[in-house]
Design an enzyme around this catalytic site. Sequence first.
Site, PDB file in Angstrom:
ATOM      1  N   SER A 108     -24.850   0.184  11.226  1.00 51.46           N
ATOM      2  CA  SER A 108     -25.935  -0.014  10.743  1.00 51.46           C
ATOM      3  C   SER A 108     -25.837  -1.535  10.170  1.00 51.46           C
ATOM      4  O   SER A 108     -24.702  -2.198   9.720  1.00 51.46           O
ATOM      5  CB  SER A 108     -26.371   0.798   9.285  1.00 51.46           C
TER       6      SER A 108
ATOM      7  N   GLU B 233     -20.517  -1.386   8.781  1.00 52.66           N
ATOM      8  CA  GLU B 233     -21.904  -1.895   8.395  1.00 52.66           C
ATOM      9  C   GLU B 233     -21.891  -3.474   8.611  1.00 52.66           C
ATOM     10  O   GLU B 233     -20.720  -4.023   8.415  1.00 52.66           O
ATOM     11  CB  GLU B 233     -21.638  -1.480   6.899  1.00 52.66           C
ATOM     12  N   CYS B 234     -22.851  -3.921   9.136  1.00 48.44           N
ATOM     13  CA  CYS B 234     -23.434  -5.365   9.231  1.00 48.44           C
ATOM     14  C   CYS B 234     -22.215  -5.941  10.078  1.00 48.44           C
ATOM     15  O   CYS B 234     -22.286  -5.886  11.333  1.00 48.44           O
ATOM     16  CB  CYS B 234     -23.449  -6.013   7.851  1.00 48.44           C
ATOM     17  N   GLY B 235     -21.360  -6.781   9.456  1.00 41.26           N
ATOM     18  CA  GLY B 235     -20.334  -7.605  10.251  1.00 41.26           C
ATOM     19  C   GLY B 235     -19.484  -6.468  11.065  1.00 41.26           C
ATOM     20  O   GLY B 235     -18.945  -6.651  12.228  1.00 41.26           O
TER      21      GLY B 235
END
Length: 435
Positions: free
Chosen positions: A426, A326-328
């Site tokens: 994501s 997720e993200c990072g």
Amino acid sequence: MTVPGLMIAAPASGTGKTTVMLGLLRALSENGLAIQPFKSGPDYIDPAFHRAACGRASFNLDSWAMMPGLIDAIAAEASGADMILAEGSMGLYDGVASVGGTGHGASADMARRMGWPVILVVDVSGQAQSAAATAMGFARFDPDLPFAGVILNRVASPRHERLVRRGMEAAGIRVLGALPRRGDLTLPERHLGLVQAVEHPDLDKAIADYAVFLRDHVDLAAICDAASGRGGSTAGQLPLPPAQRIALAQDEAFSFIYPHLLEGWRCAGAEIVPFSPLADEAPAADADLVWLPGGYPELHAGRIASASRFLTGLRHHAETRPVHGECGGYMVLGEALIDKDGARHAMAGLLGLVTSYAQRRMHLGYRHARLLAPVAGMPAETALRGHEFHYSTILEQPDAPLAHVTDADSVAVAETGSHRGRVTGSFFHMIAPAL
């Protein structure tokens, strides 16, 4: 038995409500009370500060992203506490324009639903009696919202305090405390908000100082007396785990995962096995799923790129079992991450994603996602609600999209995530299924 609570809110960000929240949590805990903290909204940094202040895990409550049953299940974490303190986000009434869920994400939504009276932290710098007009507007804007009173912040002098109090008295607003201006009572920040609790050089001392400050300048007894609430349903359920044995990256670069998810996974019997990529630890060899949360990989890109045991273990796992970021964490699954100075760092290469912090652009807001491919135990077509907040720019994203993603106004966003084989990622942080 209903646990009484209060919502610590403000007219806007930057008024000092986090300082008030942490000081109250510590001071009331030192008085022998078991205080259950919550955070209204999608902020994933503040709960760790709450836990450090009072010793109890803090959980997010979100009227846009969460269905009523999940809100009730999370609120039930207050069982056994003497009192609840919830910290608002942004301004008290700030949320998204469209509804699309159980509310529009404002702290006022949660205070109203739970019956928690609002204590408004008002920055009175640069004004005197005029501050009462602000407080009165917030108190009367929604007649169904319980309002306990105000704590005045950044008071310049005793005379200033007297003038502000006169205005509040004339407006019928109760003053629960007045905090003198103190330039040293601030927490360090970076681009996503506060510096993480784990990174603060002397967090316990800072919180202890806040508690002393609050003791000296607020009426703790009156604050406790103002707490109230109403019981919710006991039929709700926390989110179920996406796998049985989950290797979870956890360190200064990977820390942004919502506490209620972890609590739900554990309560359902999943085993969570933490590991540190920054310490060059590989994920557990017998894990069913590797989960890389968001965080600040851009600050540690060189160390991640050279963490050979971590990267080798991650790649080996992805040959036979799912990996999600997720993200990072998503950025680390990609080919490369370019830092703010323009240096390119090779990442895991499990996805084709290339991201850059040399070209900063803020991406912020609620997200609704419909999965186009499975994410571990979550099948395709699963609907999720989440939140996105980062400053990276996508330079390359050659893989198939992971989800159809829209914002809170149902407008499609370009950050769809991507998938390749058993690897998914994501930019949005999952908060809850959208049942």
